[in-house]
Each structure stands twice: as C-alpha cells, then as structure tokens.
Scaffold this motif. Structure first.
Motif, PDB file in Angstrom:
ATOM      1  N   LEU A   1       0.824  -1.212   0.000  1.00 14.36           N
ATOM      2  CA  LEU A   1       0.000   0.000   0.000  1.00 14.36           C
ATOM      3  C   LEU A   1       0.856   1.260   0.000  1.00 14.36           C
ATOM      4  CD1 LEU A   1      -2.813   1.324   0.327  1.00 14.36           C
ATOM      5  CD2 LEU A   1      -2.599   1.019   2.768  1.00 14.36           C
ATOM      6  N   GLY A   2       2.081   1.138   0.544  1.00 12.89           N
ATOM      7  CA  GLY A   2       2.996   2.271   0.519  1.00 12.89           C
ATOM      8  C   GLY A   2       2.733   3.324   1.574  1.00 12.89           C
ATOM      9  N   GLU A   3       2.057   2.971   2.659  1.00  9.72           N
ATOM     10  CA  GLU A   3       1.856   3.926   3.744  1.00  9.72           C
ATOM     11  C   GLU A   3       2.576   3.411   4.984  1.00  9.72           C
ATOM     12  OE1 GLU A   3       0.692   6.700   3.235  1.00  9.72           O
ATOM     13  OE2 GLU A   3      -0.867   6.639   1.713  1.00  9.72           O
ATOM     14  N   LEU A   4       3.262   4.305   5.690  1.00  7.21           N
ATOM     15  CA  LEU A   4       4.017   3.907   6.871  1.00  7.21           C
ATOM     16  C   LEU A   4       3.085   3.837   8.074  1.00  7.21           C
ATOM     17  CD1 LEU A   4       6.690   3.343   8.225  1.00  7.21           C
ATOM     18  CD2 LEU A   4       7.045   5.777   8.444  1.00  7.21           C
ATOM     19  N   SER A   5       3.047   2.684   8.746  1.00  2.00           N
ATOM     20  CA  SER A   5       2.236   2.567   9.959  1.00  2.00           C
ATOM     21  C   SER A   5       3.157   2.357  11.152  1.00  2.00           C
ATOM     22  CB  SER A   5       1.267   1.385   9.826  1.00  2.00           C
ATOM     23  OG  SER A   5       0.734   1.065  11.083  1.00  2.00           O
ATOM     24  N   LEU A   6       3.046   3.208  12.155  1.00  2.00           N
ATOM     25  CA  LEU A   6       3.885   3.080  13.355  1.00  2.00           C
ATOM     26  C   LEU A   6       3.071   2.575  14.531  1.00  2.00           C
ATOM     27  CD1 LEU A   6       5.964   6.374  13.191  1.00  2.00           C
ATOM     28  CD2 LEU A   6       6.677   4.105  12.546  1.00  2.00           C
ATOM     29  N   GLY A   7       1.845   2.106  14.285  1.00  2.00           N
ATOM     30  CA  GLY A   7       1.014   1.670  15.404  1.00  2.00           C
ATOM     31  C   GLY A   7       0.461   0.280  15.203  1.00  2.00           C
ATOM     32  N   HIS A   8       1.224  -0.557  14.470  1.00  2.00           N
ATOM     33  CA  HIS A   8       0.675  -1.867  14.165  1.00  2.00           C
ATOM     34  C   HIS A   8       0.497  -2.727  15.409  1.00  2.00           C
ATOM     35  CE1 HIS A   8      -0.611  -2.767  10.234  1.00  2.00           C
ATOM     36  NE2 HIS A   8      -0.335  -4.042  10.346  1.00  2.00           N
TER      37      HIS A   8
ATOM     38  N   ALA B   1       1.717   8.492   9.363  1.00  2.00           N
ATOM     39  CA  ALA B   1       2.514   7.664  10.275  1.00  2.00           C
ATOM     40  C   ALA B   1       2.295   8.084  11.723  1.00  2.00           C
ATOM     41  CB  ALA B   1       3.990   7.765   9.905  1.00  2.00           C
ATOM     42  N   ILE B   2       2.303   9.393  11.986  1.00  2.00           N
ATOM     43  CA  ILE B   2       2.173   9.848  13.367  1.00  2.00           C
ATOM     44  C   ILE B   2       0.769   9.561  13.906  1.00  2.00           C
ATOM     45  CG2 ILE B   2       1.584  12.250  12.818  1.00  2.00           C
ATOM     46  CD1 ILE B   2       3.865  11.486  15.581  1.00  2.00           C
ATOM     47  N   VAL B   3      -0.242   9.589  13.039  1.00  2.00           N
ATOM     48  CA  VAL B   3      -1.588   9.301  13.527  1.00  2.00           C
ATOM     49  C   VAL B   3      -1.738   7.812  13.855  1.00  2.00           C
ATOM     50  CG1 VAL B   3      -4.015   9.280  12.891  1.00  2.00           C
ATOM     51  CG2 VAL B   3      -2.669  11.286  12.490  1.00  2.00           C
ATOM     52  N   THR B   4      -1.086   6.943  13.065  1.00  2.00           N
ATOM     53  CA  THR B   4      -1.141   5.527  13.438  1.00  2.00           C
ATOM     54  C   THR B   4      -0.420   5.311  14.768  1.00  2.00           C
ATOM     55  OG1 THR B   4       0.803   5.105  12.100  1.00  2.00           O
ATOM     56  CG2 THR B   4      -1.312   4.637  11.088  1.00  2.00           C
ATOM     57  N   LEU B   5       0.688   6.048  14.958  1.00  2.00           N
ATOM     58  CA  LEU B   5       1.399   5.977  16.255  1.00  2.00           C
ATOM     59  C   LEU B   5       0.443   6.387  17.377  1.00  2.00           C
ATOM     60  CD1 LEU B   5       4.884   7.596  16.871  1.00  2.00           C
ATOM     61  CD2 LEU B   5       3.168   7.588  18.606  1.00  2.00           C
TER      62      LEU B   5
END
Lengths: 349, 299
Positions: free
Chosen positions: A64-71, A131-135
C-alpha cells in the motif's frame, strides 16, 4: 490459478510457499528427533506470530505504501479479544485447537473492525502525518487496554473503564484486569496452527496482490495522482489493504498471547510496532519471503546472542545499523547487481 | 486557583516538549528525516549532567554546560557515522537506522550506567534565612516552583535566540536555504553537509538542556527515560506543523497544557490517550499541523 502462478510474482509466491513448508517440515523433524533446544522450542510460536505481523505490516508499507507506526495496536486488540474468547469458551469447547481457531478468528475480526474505524480518519492523510496518527492510535489502544476491566459471570460480560467496578455475581470471573492484563491463560497456541496461519496469510496476500484490487492498490502506491485520474477510488482500495492488514495483525496477536500465561497491554507498545517495521524494512518492502526470513532471524538473534549476555542488545543495534549502511551503499549495491540472474551486468533497477 | 496552577505546570511541561520538538523539527526541515534517536540524546544529556554534578561535584551550571557539549559532539558523531552515508537512501532506510541508533544509545547507557534508577539532584532549592528549604514562590494560593519558572524562562530565551539566529545569522540563512532546496543551495556555494551537521549539533545541544530540565521536574533517571518525552515531543512537532520552528514551540506548549489538564480534570491514566486523541482531531482539521506549510501537489 495456474495462469497466475506462471507470472513473476507467482513464481516468487511458489518459492516463498515452498520455503515456509520446508522450514516447517525441518522444524517438525528436529522436534520429533528430540534434537531441538528448549530455547528454540519456546520461540517457535512467537516466531510464527512475528512472521504474520511482518507479512501484515508489509502489506501496509510495501504494497500500500503507507508507513504505519502503530501496528502493535491491532496486535493488542487481537491478543486481548482473542484471549478473552479462549477464556470464555474454556467450558463450552473442550478441544484446545478449536478454541485457538475461534480465538484467532475473533481476534482477526475485531482487529479488522478497529482497523476500519482507525482507517476512516487515518487514510485521509499522507506520508509522515499518516505515520504519526497511526502511532497515536497505537498509544490510545494501549492506554485503553491498560485501564479496561472485563469480567464474565452468569449474566454475561461486564465492562468498566478506569476502575474495577464490575458488579459481578459471586460466580463471576475477572478476565481483563486493567494494568494487570489477562493472567492464568492456558497456553493453547501451537506451532502447526501458527504455521497454518502463515500459509493462510500468504495465500490471502498473494490473491490480493494479483487481483484487480491489488493492482489498483499498487497503482496508488506508485503514483497516487495518476491512479486517481484514471478513476481508481483511493479510499476504498486503501481501506481494503489496511483492514486486511489489521485483521492479520489481530490474528497474530491472538496467537502470540495464547503462548504466554499472562499478557499485559504494555507488551504491545511503540517498540513492538518498531520491531515489526524493522523486520519489514530489512526483509525488503513488498518482499514477503524477505519479511518471513527477517522476522524469524531477528526473533531468534537476541536469544542466540545470549552468550554475549548484557552486550546482546548492543550487538543487535550495531548489526541493525551496519546492515542498513551496507544495503544502501551504492558501491556494494552495484557490486552485487552484477551477479543477479537474468539481468545484464551492472544495471540497477 | 487550581486551574491557574495546572496551567502553569502545563506551560512548564510544554516548554520542555517545545525545546525537544525544536530538535525534531529542525532536523526534519533540513534533512527530511525523523530522528528517532533524539529522545535518547536527552537521556544521555541527563546522565552526563547527573554524573558531572554528583560524582565530580561540579556546580550545576557547569554540569549543564558539560552535558550540552557532550550531546552536541554526540549528535554530530551520530550524523557523520550513521546518517550522512544514507543521504540518498530511501527515507525508510534512514528511519530504521535512526531506530538502530536509538537502541544503541539505550543499551550503551544500560551497560555503562546500569539499569538502576538514579535520583536526579534538585538544583533549584534555596535555603532561606529561617533555615527552611524553599523550592518555589508562593503568591497567595498560587505556587510556582523555581523549576517551573526556570524552565519557562529558558524556553523563551532559547526560542528568541533561535528565531534571531535562523532569521539573521549566516548559518541560519544557510539552514533555511537547505530546507527549501538543497541543490540550489549547493549552487549558491552553501556547504550542505556542514549545515546539516550544524543542525544536528544545535538540536542535540538543546536536547541536553531539555534533558536536565525534564529531570529536574521528574527526577527518576533510567536508560529509557528519553523515549516517552521523545515521542511526545515528536507528536508536538507534528502538531505544530513539522519543519516549522514557531510551530514546534506552539505545539509543545499546547501539548504540555493539554496533558496536564487531562491529568487534572479527566483521568491520570488516560492522559496520554487524550493527548493523542487531540492530535488526531487537529490533524484531521488541519492535515499539515497548526503552522505547517500547505504543500500544493503539482500534477
């Protein structure tokens, strides 16, 4: 299916699939022969869980090409709800394998639902802001599970936030105890089920990537504006990949939790999300076999480095930095690209 | 009055976040990378100051100075060894390297200084004429501790100095030029590598000051001390619009105030959740942060 398997990605899938099956057979053979160290035996299920996490995050970051920091947040949802299911079904379903499967399914479904809810606001953003919102969501999920009390009695489930005010019948049983998490879990997770979960995830990812939806998702990754201008609905396809990824993380969480006797919310923090991201980036974005190998190797590495005792995490950090430096060194890259099969010497992609 | 007290401690905590967030935002603005090791530089700064003061019994001000110097050198070394070779690498590779550096600093601290928590000395205690220890001013029911006062003043001073430096200094101008367009800056004779190195130096020096201030307010020092304020300050930088210096200041202050108010009026345990929920709402309304530049996409 046959036509799909003859493509380039189909061949990669076959290789990945064979490698996973071979690894499983070898592991089982070693275990049968009784030659497996207790360290490795204890690591088998966590390795499976981390491999599934890596596959799941690779779907988000690589495809998908999106960085997730809250997996780890999705893993946490799967772990807590899956374990709750397993505890609740303890009397009703006698077979541990069946209970484990129920836990995996419930964990995956709830993590998928949370993924959908999180995805509605998150997928409107781009790049580092996403990314920061997934965090942020990962931390929120952690905070909530740290303060959640859940009990079960003859009237059903009782839920309360912040304080342990469940008003249960005397026969009631506390399942989630706020910061204490879930204790006294029966360790029903098994290596064969973990292996099966990896295979199921691989098949799902392969089918997704080689479908119309998958091509649309990769088009979004490569050029969002171009994809949008040919009429691909961005939100729909982003959501499809994100929810699939969250559901897989949920199943991995349930598998992981049912391998330990206690599980607390702080286990699934920012560091866990980062750990999985390290697997994905080291293995190569979009490369599923790479993710599997990296996840397995890096889960064993800190254990295998036990002889270095207190230096092991330091060595781990140095190995991580050196691998990144070497992999991205132009001189070394062009040196290795000469030996790649099917390519004319020295040409880089 | 408890409202005013909360507000003041919120501003104080926010000032610390703002100082840390400045480091994040400057590095992001110029090198376009998320420096996850920044939080651990705070921790190193706090340890250096702790040992300078309690082992070598230096005066506190000198201790802070030593911490700033050590962290500045540390920041530049990290940049040279780990980040500079990756200038042209994909941003995820740089991110993972930064995480590696963060692990390295934490574990090196664990080995060097043991996991046992250290109690940071209180620098801001004065003994009055009556022989009692004073830790703050009392204005009627309003209590302001010296730590709070110093933190807020230091933050304002740093902010003013940095704004002046970025707007008027030669190096500051070079930094702005690099963050706009590196290639054009290079054509104008600006040494991009030196500029990036200087940015890391300033950010890390500020991190040391923030570390000492943070430790004065929350005096338990362990090797993982830096990670939570690091994440919060990173959030603050994004909140204000990453890459923008006034944004980092505003974001930091707001984040601190929201956190203390959430602790006072909603729930202590859920304060982090409230902070992050506010961040999400702000980013949904203003996707590039409060003071961030809106970048138009060209097709």
């Amino acid at each position: 299916m046959k036509r799909m398997l003859s493509t380039k990605s189909g061949k990669q899938f076959l290789i990945t699939f064979c490698a996973v099956v071979a690894a499983f057979v070898v592991m089982q053979a070693i275990a049968m022969a009784g030659a497996m160290s207790s360290m490795l035996k204890g690591q088998l299920v966590p390795i499976c869980a981390y491999v599934v996490m890596a596959l799941s995050l690779n779907l988000t970051v690589g495809i998908l090409g999106e960085l997730s920091l809250g997996h780890a947040g999705f893993m946490s949802v799967g772990a807590f709800l899956g374990t709750t299911t397993a505890v609740a079904l303890q009397g009703a379903v006698p077979s541990p394998t069946l209970r484990l499967l129920c836990a995996l399914v419930v964990g995956a479904v709830f993590a998928g639902v949370v993924g959908f809810l999180v995805g509605i606001p998150v997928l409107r953003l781009n790049g580092d802001y996403l990314a920061i919102v997934t965090l942020a969501f990962g931390e929120i999920i952690k905070s909530i599970f740290n303060n959640l009390y859940l009990g079960l009695d003859s009237h059903g489930f009782h839920l309360s936030l912040l304080d342990n005010k469940l008003h249960m019948e005397p026969d009631g049983k506390l399942i989630i105890g706020g910061p204490m998490g879930i204790g006294g879990i029966q360790k029903i997770a098994s290596f064969p089920v973990g292996f099966a979960l990896i295979v199921v995830c691989l098949v799902i990812i392969f089918n997704l990537v080689n479908s119309r939806a998958g091509r649309a998702i990769m088009a979004l990754r490569d050029n969002r504006i171009a994809a949008e201008s040919v009429g691909i609905p961005i939100t729909k396809y982003k959501m499809m990949a994100f929810v699939t990824s969250a559901a897989m993380a949920g199943a991995a969480g349930a598998l992981f939790a049912l391998n330990f006797s206690t599980i607390v919310a702080n286990k699934f923090d920012f560091n866990t999300s980062i750990l999985v991201l390290v697997f994905v980036v080291l293995g190569g974005l979009g490369n599923m076999l790479g993710s599997i190998v990296a996840a397995a190797a890096l889960t064993i590495l800190p254990e295998a480095l036990r002889q270095f005792a207190s230096y092991r995490m330091l060595v781990y950090a140095i190995v991580l930095i050196l691998v990144m430096l070497v992999r991205n060194n132009p001189a070394i890259q062009s040196f290795f690209s000469r030996f790649r099969f099917g390519k004319k010497g020295g040409v880089q992609e | 009055m408890s409202f005013l007290n909360s507000l003041i401690s919120g501003i104080s905590l926010g000032s610390i976040y703002a100082i840390i967030a400045l480091g994040y935002t400057m590095v992001y603005g110029i090198a376009k990378m998320l420096n996850f090791a920044h939080g651990d530089v705070i921790m190193v700064g706090a340890y250096i100051c702790f040992f300078a003061v309690s082992r070598f019994s230096l005066p506190p001000l000198l201790g802070v100075l030593v911490a700033v110097v050590v962290c500045t050198i540390l920041g530049m070394t990290i940049e040279k060894l780990a980040y500079a070779p990756l200038r042209s690498a994909p941003s995820l590779a740089v991110l993972i390297t930064a995480i590696g550096v963060s692990y390295f600093l934490q574990n090196a601290a664990l080995l060097l200084w043991s996991p046992n928590p250290k109690v940071f000395p209180d620098f801001f205690k004065s003994v009055g004429r009556d022989g009692e220890a004073h830790t703050g001013l009392a204005l009627g029911p309003l209590r302001i501790s010296y730590v709070t006062l110093v933190t807020i003043l230091v933050c304002l001073a740093i902010m003013a100095a940095l704004t002046f430096f970025i707007n008027n200094g030669k190096l500051g101008k070079a930094m702005r030029a690099c963050s706009e367009d590196k290639d054009a800056a290079r054509l104008m004779g600006i040494n991009v590598n030196t500029t990036i190195s200087a940015t890391f130096a300033i950010g890390s020096g500020l991190a040391a000051i923030a570390g000492v201030l943070y430790m004065s307010a929350y005096p338990t020092l362990v090797p993982t001390t830096g990670s939570m304020p690091g994440i919060k300050a990173f959030t603050a930088a994004v909140f204000g619009g990453i890459g923008s210096i006034p944004g980092a200041f505003l974001g930091g202050l707001l984040l601190g105030v929201i956190e203390i108010f959430a602790k006072a009026y909603i729930s202590t345990q859920l304060s982090d959740a409230v902070v992050f929920a506010v961040l999400i709402v702000v980013l949904l309304v203003k996707p590039s942060g409060l003071l961030g530049k809106v970048i138009r996409e060209k097709v």
